[in-house]
Each structure stands twice: as C-alpha cells, then as structure tokens.
Design an enzyme around this catalytic site. Structure first.
Site, short mmCIF file in Angstrom:
data_model
loop_
_atom_site.label_atom_id
_atom_site.label_comp_id
_atom_site.label_asym_id
_atom_site.label_seq_id
_atom_site.Cartn_x
_atom_site.Cartn_y
_atom_site.Cartn_z
CB CYS A 29 -1.09 -0.01 0.94
SG CYS A 29 -0.31 -0.65 2.67
CE1 TYR A 170 -2.09 -10.52 2.62
CE2 TYR A 170 -3.98 -8.94 2.92
CZ TYR A 170 -2.58 -9.29 3.04
OH TYR A 170 -1.78 -8.60 3.88
CG HIS A 173 1.12 -9.47 5.96
ND1 HIS A 173 0.86 -9.03 4.60
CD2 HIS A 173 2.30 -9.59 6.11
CE1 HIS A 173 1.92 -8.99 4.15
NE2 HIS A 173 2.78 -9.36 4.93
CG ASP A 264 6.10 -9.88 5.57
OD1 ASP A 264 7.46 -10.68 5.82
OD2 ASP A 264 5.58 -9.78 4.65
NE ARG A 296 15.46 -4.38 5.63
CZ ARG A 296 16.70 -4.28 5.73
NH1 ARG A 296 17.66 -3.82 4.96
NH2 ARG A 296 17.17 -5.06 6.95
N1 FMN Z 1 1.66 -6.61 2.07
C1 FMN Z 1 0.43 -7.12 1.49
O1 FMN Z 1 0.41 -8.37 1.23
N2 FMN Z 1 -0.51 -6.16 1.38
C2 FMN Z 1 -0.28 -4.70 1.42
O2 FMN Z 1 -1.16 -3.89 1.11
C3 FMN Z 1 1.26 -4.16 1.94
N3 FMN Z 1 1.32 -2.99 1.98
C4 FMN Z 1 2.76 -2.65 2.59
C5 FMN Z 1 2.91 -1.36 2.41
C6 FMN Z 1 4.37 -0.79 2.61
C7 FMN Z 1 4.66 0.66 2.55
C8 FMN Z 1 5.10 -1.78 2.71
C9 FMN Z 1 6.70 -1.64 3.02
C10 FMN Z 1 5.01 -3.20 2.90
C11 FMN Z 1 3.64 -3.64 2.89
N4 FMN Z 1 3.08 -4.94 2.45
C12 FMN Z 1 1.94 -5.49 2.15
C13 FMN Z 1 4.14 -6.07 2.96
C14 FMN Z 1 5.06 -6.27 1.57
O3 FMN Z 1 4.26 -6.91 0.72
C15 FMN Z 1 6.45 -7.08 1.91
O4 FMN Z 1 5.92 -8.60 2.32
C16 FMN Z 1 7.15 -6.70 3.16
O5 FMN Z 1 7.32 -5.21 3.07
C17 FMN Z 1 8.44 -7.31 3.00
O6 FMN Z 1 9.07 -7.19 1.89
P1 FMN Z 1 10.30 -6.00 1.65
O7 FMN Z 1 11.47 -6.34 2.64
O8 FMN Z 1 10.85 -6.32 0.14
O9 FMN Z 1 9.65 -4.78 2.05
#
Ligand code: FMN
Length: 684
Positions: A29, A170, A173, A264, A296
C-alpha cells in the site's frame, strides 16, 4: 555476455502468464489508494519500466465489510471502482509489466469505521490484530461464509474486467480472512471450518477454488499466505506445511509472508536482509508451483543465492522497489553502483499509517510521479548555463547537487567538514543505523560520474566568500543543531538549568563527546528514533541510563515505522529505566526534576548528566546573509533546503534537495495555488 546475475533474468511461468524475469513487486500500500488512483498508476508504471516483471497493487478491499478506514487502500466494492483499477492495470502494462491485484477481505481486522457494517470473524472477538477500536467481530454463520465467497468471486470477475494478469487470494499478515480461519488463535469453531487443520484451511481452499473457476485460465491465481505467525497459538510451520501438502497445486503461485505486517517489514535497525529465509526455506519443495518471498532484498548476490538454493523462484520486494524502481534494470545493465539501496527505515510505511502519500528516504520521487511529474531516473535537462553553489553535503545538499548535476548544470558542492553525508554519516555510526550511510553512498556514486559537479571538502563558506568567488546561485544546505535548552514540544521556552549541570545534545555524541560520570538521563521530547538510539548507545557504553519522555512510550512516533514495540523491548533489555509520561522541568548539578504530565506531580532523579533529544535549530546564518546580499543585488538567487530550512526527517531533507533541483530555472506558480496535481472527488 554472461553475468553472475543472468539467473535473475530468466522467465518464470505463472499459470497462463510468463514473467520476463524473476523480479516481483509484491503488494504494497502507499497511502494513495482510492483517493489518488492516477498517482498510484504512475508510480506502478515506473516500477514496471524499471524492470519489475510483475507489479501488484496493495490490498484491495473487496467489500464494505472489509473496510480498514482510516487507512487509504484500493477498493473493488462495485463497478464504480473499476475505472481507477483499470487505470492502474493499464499503466503497469504500458510500463511493460504484468499487473497483479491483491483481493482482500480483512475479516475481523476490519473495524468498518467508514461503512459501519459488522466486522466478520471466525468467532465473537474484538477486532484485531491491527486495531483496538471498541468494536467486536461477529462469528460468521454459514450464510456469511457463502456471502464472503460470493463477494470474492465478484471481485475476481471485476479484476479480470479491469485487466489484471495475476489475481490474489490473500491470507497473510493477520489481515486476510483466511488467515484468521487458519490460525488457532482466532478460530475456535466446532463446525467444518474449525478444529482440524483440514477444517481451518477450508475457507482458503474454497476461495482458491472459486477464484480458479472464475478466472478460467484468463489470469494467474496467486495465494499470499502466512508462513509463521510468531505469536502464541498462531499459525506455525506445521500448519503451513500441511496447507502446502493439501493445497500446494491449487494456485499458480505461492507468495510467502509473515503473520504480521510488522513482522514482515522489519526495519534495518532490527533485522538483516533476508530475515524471512529461516521461515521460508524448505517450503518450495512442497509444491511444483513457483514461489515468491521477500526479505528487503537489495543485494543481487543474496537474490541469486535464494534462487540457486531453491528457496525462491521469484525475488519479491516491496521496500527495495520503492527505494529503487529501476533496481532490476540496473542489475541487468551491470550498474550495481547506482542502485539506490533501501535503507530499511520504513518511512514508506509511515505514509500509509498516516494516510498520506508514500514517501521514501532514498527515492524522493516516490509518490510524486504523477502529482509533480518527478521520475526516479530522469529529470529535465538544464535550461540555462547557470553555475550553482550548494553549501553543505548532508542529505539535502547531496541530493540537490546530484539532481542539478544530472540536469547538466555546473555545480560546486562545498562541505565544511572532511566527510560528506552530514547527519546521515553521523547517525550511521549509532547502534543499528549503519544502513543510513546508503543515502550518502548512492549519491557519492552518482556524483563520481558527473564531471560537471565539483566537490570541495573542508571548505566552510561565508557569504562574503561566495560573493567574492562570483557565485550567482546558491543553495544552502547547512543542516541543523540540536538544542540543549529543553525546548521542543513540552517546553517552548528554555528550562532552568543550574550552573555546573552537565547537559549534552546529540551533536556532542556525534562528535565523540560522552558524559562524565555514571548516571545519565536522556530527555526525549523528539519522539522519533534518536532518543531511543542515544539511550541504547549510552547503555552500551556502560552508563546507568534513564530515558524520560512526556509520551506514553519511548520513540512514540515510531509506531508509524513499526519499530515502537521492538524499541521498548531493546530499551528494557539494555537495562534502561523508562520514565514515561514525564517531562524534565529543571536540571540541577546532580540531578533533574521531572513532572508527571497528567498529575503535575514532581520528583527528583539523581544523575551526573542529561542528554537532551529535543528540538533543533536550523543553521541559517549563511542563508540570511545571502538573502540580504541577494536583495542588495550581489547574487541572483538563494534557496535554503533540508534541515537548514526546517529540521525534519532525512526523507524530507532529501525531498527538499530534489525539489530545489526540480524548480531551478522553472517558472513557478504563485504560492496561492496548490503546488501539485490532485484528483478531486466527483459529485454523485
Ligand atoms: N503486504 C500486503 O500483502 N499487502 C499490502 O497492502 C502491503 N502493504 C505494504 C505497504 C508498505 C509501505 C510496505 C513497506 C509493505 C507492505 N506490505 C503489504 C508488505 C510487503 O508486501 C512485504 O511483504 C514486506 O514489506 C517485506 O518485503 P520487503 O522487505 O521487500 O519490503
């Protein structure tokens, strides 16, 4: 020519669609959602352009009973939502990517504050886990379950109409309803949806089957699922292995996530790159379908290892794709030094949690693609032969020099000290903040390739020097100084400080000056990360530390970056005493007086020194001098940026450097006008 990273550019078959490489932007998001769909469309398009083969939306609420207001997500409640969703899918396609949509029914996590519908859950329980709103979910009847399945099917049909290539179920989380049913923590049903694992996964299975049937091969079906809930009674490894054994072949793609968003998207201060590996490793062999996971990931070597080790097929990323929408293309083109690595600060998360458009410390164009027309890699060419002096090489000065340099201007960057980076260099030496250095490293790497930008170190500048050297255009990025007089939010005038009292500020610690004595009070009226970090640093140095704050928790604002709980834990584990809901009201030679914010009751705390983490003052003398010289016609223009203009986050400083570069030579509208494009609600 072959490269060690070729494996990352192999296509992956996901049901009826094929990716162009293994880079996958998982759902995230952005604080724009239904309110700013065109802004979101541009943001997603740029990621597709930058090489992400699949670009997903955030969670999209499928029904009015799934409303997580005040947060601003996308909606697919009915056909009225389709034009916005179509605009986003079209934009992703224009950028060359496959478009994914994450359909979400938030179940008992949806307080439905906007719709006022009754939240739905496996049992009668207060809404959770992300809200403590005073409302309970009702235990779903069979009819409710049938309704939810029908709403999901409708949303799948609409997703196809809107042109999506990958449609999600989905259940991760702690948000998606299938997560609540799967988790023993929330599901104590005694019917065919509760009890055994087979029963608890029934809703997930039904939603997958419905989706597959509705899609009928016209799009891929993905399933985002919790691999570990990290909470007593929650979803375990055993559960997820059981799910994969039973349902492993149903969707076209498995997307592995943690049991909470907080778990996450952990910041770099609290978890390394690839933290999820221990929870994800070994799951892929339970299905023949491709799997995507996150961590990340910014290091191509780490990505290659995940693929070669058979942990993941697709490299999922949210934050790294926010920091660098062109990360895949940079790896493809061997431009690794130009990757804007995510620093893991979670200021992006704060966008969503404060209902404001997403922002990023490393990528100031994030969220500004449509409304201001900024692009992470491109910026319009110079419009004059002006030469610009940027004074100060902290985050804002570095970014201004970089962006002006890319525009083609002759730029001189003058830094008073020897090192570049300003506050990011200083803060990156504090516990847990080493990744802050990436803000400097990326910009140094770009500047090294720009012959039109000269850097002068150890070159403090006065207004007289500037005029004498003949600079006409000056940007002052001279940073800010931490106050040590207690002024911030609680006190707006200086505290009484006795003679002989030892008072320091963060700048002293940055300069390597430590308190004398053993007992230290850290007074935090800043409320972002620094107070907690300073307390941690001092505890590690062997001081007996108390942290006093008028807020109910240490580093209170970090609830917006998902750090607040980890910070409290670290403070407690470091043996630091928390004095919450108290302000320091006087500093004596051997202690401080603190006042409880609710009652006004005062008491004394012994200490040898106080470290104030309070407000900052912009270093604006040079700016004010130059304004006078501009008014006297001695220079043509001057602009203050970053903390030197108004102290704030590093993200705000970088953004303001970019803005100064964007607006140089531009004819700006009057400041009576809204300074960016926006979408205004259409009247019914
Ligand atoms: N995960 C979802 O499944 N749905 C979401 O709407 C969602 N919104 C997120 C918004 C932001 C700003 C971030 C940073 C993460 C969000 N996530 C959401 C989780 C990410 O999809 C991801 O699983 C998590 O950030 C770890 O990955 P990364 O280390 O690449 O950021």
């Amino acid at each position: 020519m072959t490269s060690a990273y070729d494996i990352l550019f192999e296509p992956v078959q996901i049901g009826p669609v094929t990716t162009k490489n293994r880079f996958y932007q998982v759902p995230h998001c952005n604080g724009m959602g239904y309110r700013d769909p065109s802004a979101q469309a541009s943001m997603r398009k740029i990621k597709a352009e930058g090489g992400w083969s699949v670009v997903c939306t955030e969670q999209v609420e499928i029904h009015a009973t799934s409303d997580i207001a005040p947060f601003i997500e996308l909606r697919i409640w009915d056909d009225q939502d389709l034009p916005a969703l179509k605009r986003i899918a079209d934009a992703i396609h224009e950028g060359g990517g496959l478009a994914g949509i994450e359909l979400a029914h938030n179940g008992m996590n949806a307080p439905n504050q906007l719709s006022r519908e009754t939240p739905l859950g496996p049992q009668h329980l207060p809404v959770a886990p992300d809200t403590i709103a005073p409302v309970q979910a009702r235990a779903m009847t069979k009819q409710d379950i049938d309704d939810l399945r029908r709403w999901h099917r409708n949303a799948v049909r609409r997703s196809l109409e809107a042109g999506y290539d990958v449609v999600y179920v989905y259940g991760a989380h702690g948000y998606g309803a299938p997560h609540h049913f799967l988790s023993r923590r929330y599901n104590n049903r005694t019917d065919e949806y509760g009890g055994s694992l087979e029963n608890r996964m029934r809703l997930l299975k039904e939603l997958l089957e419905d989706t597959i049937e509705e899609v009928a091969g016209r799009a891929a079906v993905a399933c985002r699922i919790t691999v570990e809930e990290e909470i007593d009674g929650g979803i375990t490894r055993e559960d997820i292995e059981g799910v994969l054994r039973e349902l492993g072949e149903l969707p076209d793609l498995w997307d592995f996530a943690m049991g909470s968003w907080e778990g996450d998207s952990v910041t770099s201060r609290f978890a390394p790159e690839g933290r999820q590996e221990e929870f994800v490793a070994g799951l892929k062999k339970l299905t023949t379908k491709p799997v995507v996971g996150v961590g990340r990931f910014t290091s191509p070597d780490a990505m290659v290892r995940q693929v070669k080790a058979g942990i993941l097929d697709l490299i999922g990323a949210a934050r790294p794709s926010i920091a660098d929408p062109f990360l895949p293309n940079k790896i493809r083109d061997g431009r690794l030094n130009l990757i804007r690595e995510c620093i893991g600060c979670n200021i992006c998360v704060s966008g969503d949690l404060t209902m404001s458009p997403i922002r990023c410390t490393q990528n100031p164009s994030m969220g500004e693609e449509w409304r201001r027309g900024w692009h992470p890699e491109r910026i319009r060419a110079k419009e004059s032969d002006s030469r610009i002096l940027v004074v100060g090489a902290g985050p804002s000065g570095l970014e201004a020099a970089r962006a002006l340099g890319v525009r083609g201007y002759d730029v001189v960057l003058a830094e008073a000290g020897r090192d570049l980076g300003g506050r990011v260099s200083a803060e990156s030496r504090l516990p847990g903040l080493s990744a802050w250095g990436r803000v400097k490293e990326y910009r140094e790497a770009v500047l090294a390739e720009l012959p039109n930008v000269e850097i002068y170190r150890e070159s403090p500048m006065t207004a007289a020097d500037i005029v004498e050297f003949g600079f006409e255009h000056v940007i002052t990025a001279t940073g800010a100084t931490w106050r040590t007089d207690g002024v911030a939010r609680f006190h707006t005038t200086a505290l009484p400080i006795a003679e002989g009292a030892q008072v320091l500020g963060p700048d002293d610690l940055f300069a390597g000056r430590l308190p004398e004595g053993r007992k230290v009070v850290v007074y935090d009226d800043d409320h972002y990360y620094l107070g907690g970090v300073v307390a941690e640093l001092l505890a590690q140095q062997g001081y007996e530390v108390s942290i006093v704050t008028p807020a109910p928790q240490v580093s209170s604002w970090t609830n917006n970056t998902f750090e607040i709980n980890r910070i409290q834990r670290r403070i407690i584990e470091n043996g630091i005493t928390r004095v919450l809901d108290h302000a320091v009201v006087a500093v004596g030679a051997g202690g401080v007086t603190v006042r409880e914010t609710y009652t006004g009751l005062e008491r004394d705390l012994d200490c040898d020194a106080v470290v104030m983490v309070t407000a900052r003052l912009p270093r604006e003398e040079l700016y004010l001098d130059l304004v006078a010289r501009r008014d006297a016609g001695e220079i043509a223009s001057v602009r203050g940026i970053g903390d030197a203009w108004a102290p704030g986050t590093i993200a705000a400083a970088v953004w303001s450097g970019r803005r100064a570069a964007e607006e140089f030579d531009a004819v700006l509208p009057s400041n009576d006008e809204v300074p960016f494009r926006r979408e205004v609600t259409q009247l019914a």
